[in-house]
Design an enzyme around this catalytic site. Structure first.
Site, PDB file in Angstrom:
ATOM      1  N   HIS A 470     -18.009   6.021  23.665  1.00  0.00           N
ATOM      2  CA  HIS A 470     -18.953   5.226  24.462  1.00  0.00           C
ATOM      3  C   HIS A 470     -19.946   6.125  25.188  1.00  0.00           C
ATOM      4  O   HIS A 470     -21.172   5.921  25.099  1.00  0.00           O
ATOM      5  CB  HIS A 470     -18.175   4.377  25.467  1.00  0.00           C
ATOM      6  CG  HIS A 470     -19.035   3.583  26.406  1.00  0.00           C
ATOM      7  ND1 HIS A 470     -19.312   2.255  26.215  1.00  0.00           N
ATOM      8  CD2 HIS A 470     -19.692   3.938  27.553  1.00  0.00           C
ATOM      9  CE1 HIS A 470     -20.098   1.815  27.184  1.00  0.00           C
ATOM     10  NE2 HIS A 470     -20.346   2.821  28.014  1.00  0.00           N
ATOM     11  N   GLU A 471     -19.440   7.104  25.916  1.00  0.00           N
ATOM     12  CA  GLU A 471     -20.333   7.958  26.693  1.00  0.00           C
ATOM     13  C   GLU A 471     -21.242   8.785  25.789  1.00  0.00           C
ATOM     14  O   GLU A 471     -22.386   9.078  26.147  1.00  0.00           O
ATOM     15  CB  GLU A 471     -19.532   8.857  27.634  1.00  0.00           C
ATOM     16  CG  GLU A 471     -18.769   8.115  28.717  1.00  0.00           C
ATOM     17  CD  GLU A 471     -19.661   7.223  29.570  1.00  0.00           C
ATOM     18  OE1 GLU A 471     -20.852   7.558  29.746  1.00  0.00           O
ATOM     19  OE2 GLU A 471     -19.170   6.183  30.053  1.00  0.00           O
ATOM     20  N   HIS A 474     -24.348   6.938  25.074  1.00  0.00           N
ATOM     21  CA  HIS A 474     -25.371   7.163  26.101  1.00  0.00           C
ATOM     22  C   HIS A 474     -26.069   8.507  25.869  1.00  0.00           C
ATOM     23  O   HIS A 474     -27.289   8.624  26.011  1.00  0.00           O
ATOM     24  CB  HIS A 474     -24.732   7.188  27.491  1.00  0.00           C
ATOM     25  CG  HIS A 474     -24.369   5.860  28.044  1.00  0.00           C
ATOM     26  ND1 HIS A 474     -25.268   4.822  28.175  1.00  0.00           N
ATOM     27  CD2 HIS A 474     -23.181   5.388  28.549  1.00  0.00           C
ATOM     28  CE1 HIS A 474     -24.668   3.776  28.733  1.00  0.00           C
ATOM     29  NE2 HIS A 474     -23.398   4.096  28.962  1.00  0.00           N
ATOM     30  N   HIS A 477     -28.625   8.325  23.198  1.00  0.00           N
ATOM     31  CA  HIS A 477     -29.810   7.639  23.711  1.00  0.00           C
ATOM     32  C   HIS A 477     -30.690   8.624  24.484  1.00  0.00           C
ATOM     33  O   HIS A 477     -31.919   8.679  24.305  1.00  0.00           O
ATOM     34  CB  HIS A 477     -29.365   6.487  24.610  1.00  0.00           C
ATOM     35  CG  HIS A 477     -30.432   5.476  24.888  1.00  0.00           C
ATOM     36  ND1 HIS A 477     -30.254   4.436  25.775  1.00  0.00           N
ATOM     37  CD2 HIS A 477     -31.690   5.332  24.415  1.00  0.00           C
ATOM     38  CE1 HIS A 477     -31.355   3.699  25.815  1.00  0.00           C
ATOM     39  NE2 HIS A 477     -32.242   4.224  25.014  1.00  0.00           N
TER      40      HIS A 477
END
Length: 683
Positions: A470-471, A474, A477
């Site tokens: 998940h991280e 980020h 992105h």
């Protein structure tokens, strides 16, 4: 120490990608560097407003985007450390800095002369020959300054400045209190018997945590940011489970110096007062006016739509747990839920998630899972740079290259928990990409994995594997955003869109090609057995009633606090009673399913950037679930798919309307049905 010779924060960047020289930075360097940064940007903005030339895009907007480079560099360097290694000395700097930073930000956002120049450019926007990103920059500055109060009179602006400065102090205090109380409430166990059910690695980590506190021969379990705890699923000793959950739920409510109840009440009151000055009925209305949701009603409608089926599913799950607990003569309570959930999971799916840890060795998950999936999708390569230093010895630095060998940026990983690190997991940027400034991205991922004794491998839970993927979503992105203006760099998108890319990246955890590459037994190198993988897939919707309910409960509490008017927020509110009424009002008041965060340790909304915005996770998950369907329909883990996602969504950063970018990628608006099916709410 305000000159470049004596202060490394003010010296021209000399390391690759402008990585801060953390090894040379001392605590006493920060405040002088901030003051120099404040002065420099103030002078730059004054130069914009003092010119006699008519306002143009170049002499106003571009000049504004060029301003503040020193301050931006110092701030990103400092706040990275403050969140991940917030020693007492760093906390003291942060407390002194909070009102100074707030005052500086307001001085620019509320500058009438600057706003007049931006408004003049905005008024002639249709007649200007600007590319799409430049046009959007004008629109965003005009809207953001309007919403911040730039068009108000001087008395109103003065009131806003006072409110913002006080709020900056309070939110810093909230975080400081929470960190201190979380550390104080770490649960100490005298014997290994009290921790029966834990693996050797988990026991080793607890012993190591005790040793680090001078408690040799004992065991310490540190608390997580959220209410529950991963070890509740394994601990056979019911009293140990009770102590662990009780400690978690009592944080910042004990009447000591770390009590956050008065702090959060004042935060709520001042936020409501600020919203009123800005012309909004509540803080939630002010915040959501500039999000993709558009209004509190839209966010709350989604939460209500999901709450009823989620609560019903949680009650059905509770009945199943109770049947097994009856054998032990136990009436299920909140601290029993995770333990008996694993018993039901084992009975229903023949699946023991705790037993999966030997297949999830951290280094292999990182390199052969997280990095591998990113290489397959986007062609990027990750190379560890042992010659570059992070802000703490545990921090690792990786250089990122594109498929063609060109340099992309740096990725820093800070995996382990420590007393000076705030709870939870997060990504932040130390440097964001900007063509205007000629900068490349540096991004950081922080987790809070317990560190085992030296020489012992770090074995992750499946939840921790999920967090790592998940991280890194980020991080991707932040790495891929390719913009001209720093205002749009990295993950500078709407709050209720920012979780979307990270949630999409979770899909690769159980993707066959990825899973078989990283999920290898630590001793035998055997892959995770196929039948176990099948059972993991079969159980994906299992316990989603609980998971959805605890999340929605926290989101609703956030909306309840921030939906108050000034008069309502000014009342002498009992925090626990307020929470209870809010949850009863939406049917999420099941005592065995506590809210994921209670108010006094709800850092996301009282010291982070998610105030009135915690709904963002489920709002973004609508897009995420729909995107996962697209990947499945289009061949999954391919460079073609990755390039499309990178170019049309991740690469946009904040330089355009995110929902327009989504439509460009997907070919239509997102549909909610995939989310309902994922969470077992379709019926």
């Amino acid at each position: 120490m305000t000159d470049a010779v004596n202060n490394p924060l003010l010296a021209p960047p000399s390391l690759p990608y402008d990585l801060p020289p953390y090894g040379s930075i001392d605590v006493e360097h920060y405040l002088p560097a901030f003051r120099a940064g404040f002065a420099a940007q103030r002078a730059e903005v004054d130069a914009i407003t003092a010119q006699s030339d008519e306002p143009t895009f170049a002499n106003t907007l571009v000049a504004l985007e060029r301003s503040g480079q020193v301050l931006d560099r110092v701030a990103r360097t400092f706040y990275t450390v403050a969140s991940a290694d917030g020693t007492l000395a760093i906390q003291a700097v942060e407390e002194e800095l909070a009102p100074l930073m707030s005052a500086h930000r307001d001085a620019i956002q509320l500058d009438a002369d600057l706003f007049a120049r931006i408004a003049a450019v905005h008024a002639q926007l249709d007649g200007l020959d600007l590319d799409a990103e430049s046009r959007y920059l004008v629109e965003r500055y005009h809207r953001e300054m309007s919403l911040a109060g730039a068009g108000l009179d001087d008395a109103q602006k003065q009131k806003l400045t006072e409110l913002n400065q006080r709020l900056s102090v309070l939110t810093t205090t909230f975080e400081k209190n929470l960190l201190a109380d979380t550390n104080e409430l770490a649960v100490v166990f005298d014997t290994a018997d009290e921790l029966d059910g834990l693996s050797d690695g988990e026991l080793s980590a607890a012993a190591q945590a005790a040793t680090s506190r001078g408690l040799d021969g004992r065991y310490v379990v540190n608390l997580t940011l959220y209410t529950g705890h991963p070890l509740l699923a394994s601990l056979t000793n019911r009293e140990s489970r009770r102590r662990l959950l009780e400690a978690s739920r009592s944080r910042a409510t004990r009447g000591n110096d770390n009590d956050n109840r008065a702090v959060l009440r004042e935060i709520v009151c001042l936020r409501a007062e600020r919203a009123e000055v800005l012309g909004y009925p509540s803080h939630a209305a002010a915040v959501l006016a500039d999000q993709t949701a558009g209004s509190p009603d839209a966010a709350r409608d989604l939460l209500r739509r999901l709450a009823t089926p989620a609560a019903a599913n949680a009650r059905a799950e509770q009945e199943a747990l109770q049947k097994i607990a009856d054998v032990d003569g136990i009436r299920i309570e909140a601290h029993d839920w995770a333990f008996y959930t694993e018993k039901v999971r084992a009975e229903r799916y023949d699946l023991d998630r705790a037993a999966l840890r030997p297949w999830f060795e951290a280094e292999r998950v990182l390199r052969d899972g997280v990095f591998f999936a990113a290489e397959k999708l986007y062609g990027i390569r990750m190379t560890e740079r042992h010659d570059l230093q992070g802000y703490h010895p545990d921090v690792r630095v990786f250089e990122v290259h594109n498929a063609d060998g060109s340099e992309l940026g740096l990725f820093l990983l800070d995996l382990y928990t420590r007393d000076s690190k705030r709870g939870g997991a997060w990504m932040n940027s130390i440097v964001t990409q900007s063509a205007l400034r000629g900068t490349a991205p540096i991004v950081v991922n922080n987790l809070n994995v317990n560190k085992p004794a030296p020489g012992t491998p770090t074995l992750l839970t499946l939840d921790e594997v999920t967090t790592l993927f998940h991280e890194f979503g980020h991080a991707l992105h932040g790495l891929f955003a390719t913009v001209t203006y720093p205002h749009f760099g990295g993950t500078a998108v709407y709050r209720d869109f920012v979780e979307f890319p990270s949630q999409v990246n979770e899909m690769w955890i159980l993707w066959p090609e990825v899973l078989t590459n990283y999920a290898r037994h630590i001793d035998t190198d055997e892959p995770l057995p196929a039948d176990v993988v099948e059972r993991l897939h079969a159980s994906e919707a299992f316990n989603q009633g609980f998971a959805t309910s605890e999340y929605l409960a926290a989101s609703w509490i956030d909306q309840a606090w921030h939906g108050l008017s000034v008069d309502e927020a000014s009342a002498d509110i009992d925090v626990a009673a307020f929470e209870a009424r809010a949850l009863a009002g939406i049917g999420l008041d099941n005592p065995t399913v506590p809210t994921r965060y209670a108010s006094t340790y709800f850092a996301h909304v009282f010291s982070g950037g998610y105030s009135a915005g915690y709904y963002s996770y489920i709002w973004s998950e609508v897009l995420d679930a729909d995107t996962v369907e697209w990947f499945r329909e289009n061949g999954g883990l391919t460079r073609e798919n990755g390039d499309r996602f990178r170019q049309r969504l991740l690469g946009v950063g904040g330089s355009g309307d995110p929902l327009a970018a989504y439509r460009d990628f997907r070919g239509r608006d997102a549909e909610i049905q995939p989310l309902l099916e994922r969470r077992g709410l379709a019926g």
